[in-house]
Design an enzyme around this catalytic site. Structure first.
Site, PDB file in Angstrom:
ATOM      1  N   PRO A  12       0.981  -1.327  -0.075  1.00  0.00           N
ATOM      2  CG  PRO A  12      -0.823  -1.361   1.694  1.00  0.00           C
ATOM      3  CD  PRO A  12       0.326  -2.279   1.061  1.00  0.00           C
ATOM      4  CD  GLU A  13       3.198   3.351  -4.397  1.00  0.00           C
ATOM      5  OE1 GLU A  13       3.907   4.418  -4.473  1.00  0.00           O
ATOM      6  OE2 GLU A  13       3.398   2.120  -4.961  1.00  0.00           O
TER       7      GLU A  13
END
Length: 272
Positions: free
Chosen positions: A2-3
């Site tokens: 997850p960015e």
DNA sequence: CCAAGCACCTGACGGC
DNA sequence: TGCCGTCAGGTGCTTG
């Protein structure tokens, strides 16, 4: 991991689902790495009611009505999913049972992620956030361009450096460099200001589009409801080594830049 | 100060 | 089949 877009999508989903819910019990199956022991974490959160859920950098923050805050860093494979209460799965790390019978689960196959708690007012003293750079969607492209002015490092390394700007990881770094026509290994001080402004404008565009498409799912990422995102279908270069550039049809190449695999078009993103 | 390299983990995949 | 090397969305620590 997850960015920024993925954590933002999770936070938005959880904010609606969790606001007003209180924690009635906590299970810690197969615990490996919380930043504090379950013995101290669990009593702190029991009985607390969720106020809001939000994101700072790549950190998911669940703030209780009294200000107590739980911080989740998902690193590479962390997930935070809300749904019906169920038995623990293999990689589940901590499970919060809520007063409406639902359950919030943090799981993390690779165990890089962590959960930690902050007493009211303590969050702002967390060293991780104190050294974090500005939010890319709350800062003008011009200001962001000036942050890396004169730096000699590879421009991709600066994009990934959370003390320069937060939220950008390997996917969105490669995608915005492609859109801006900049080679990932270009030294920042050899990229014109106009190009740097273009880079951060494209970064904002790509982050906003990814959020609107529920994030990118490569293998692990799901949103708070357990659903995959779809922005991976819009990648131009990430993970597309050997495929044709969508603009000029040249075969995409890879290089190691700042220690990370970087995919780019040698024609559209010339090194100079 | 900066940048590079490795460490932290597990699992999936490709080559032999 | 199985073993082995390589790679994966991130960050932190050590080293030069």
């Amino acid at each position: 991991m997850p960015e920024l877009p993925e954590v933002e999508v999770i936070a938005r989903g959880l904010c609606t689902a969790l606001a007003g819910r209180s924690i009635v019990s906590v299970e810690v199956p197969g615990l490996t790495r919380l930043s504090e022991s379950a013995d101290t974490l669990v009593p702190k959160v029991l009985g607390h009611t969720v106020g809001r859920v939000y994101r700072r950098a790549k950190v998911l923050l669940i703030e209780m009505a009294d200000g107590l805050t739980l911080a989740f860093h998902l690193k590479m494979t962390g997930r935070v999913v809300h749904g019906e209460k169920r038995a623990a799965h293999k990689h589940d790390r901590i499970m919060f049972d809520l007063d409406d019978g639902s359950q919030l689960v943090f799981s993390d196959m690779r165990k890089f992620g962590y959960v930690r708690s902050f007493a009211p007012g303590e969050l702002e003293n967390w060293a991780f956030l104190q050294k974090a750079g500005p939010e890319p969607l709350e800062t003008s492209p011009e200001d962001l361009a000036d942050l890396i002015k004169g730096r000699k490092a590879a421009i991709k390394g600066l994009l990934l450096n959370q003390s320069v700007v937060v939220g950008v990881g390997n996917i969105y770094a490669d995608e915005c460099l492609f859109r801006a026509g900049i080679h990932p290994a270009s030294r920042a001080d050899r990229v014109s200001r106009a190009k740097r402004v273009k880079l951060f404008s494209e970064l904002q565009a790509v982050l906003r589009q990814a959020i609107s498409e529920n994030g990118s799912s490569i293998s692990d990422y799901v949103n708070a409801d357990g659903d995959a995102g779809s922005f991976q279908n819009s990648f131009n270069v990430y993970g597309k080594k050997g495929q044709k550039c969508p603009t000029c049809k040249t075969s995409l190449e890879v290089a190691k830049v700042a220690g990370r695999t970087s995919t780019f078009c040698p024609k559209c993103q010339p090194k100079r």
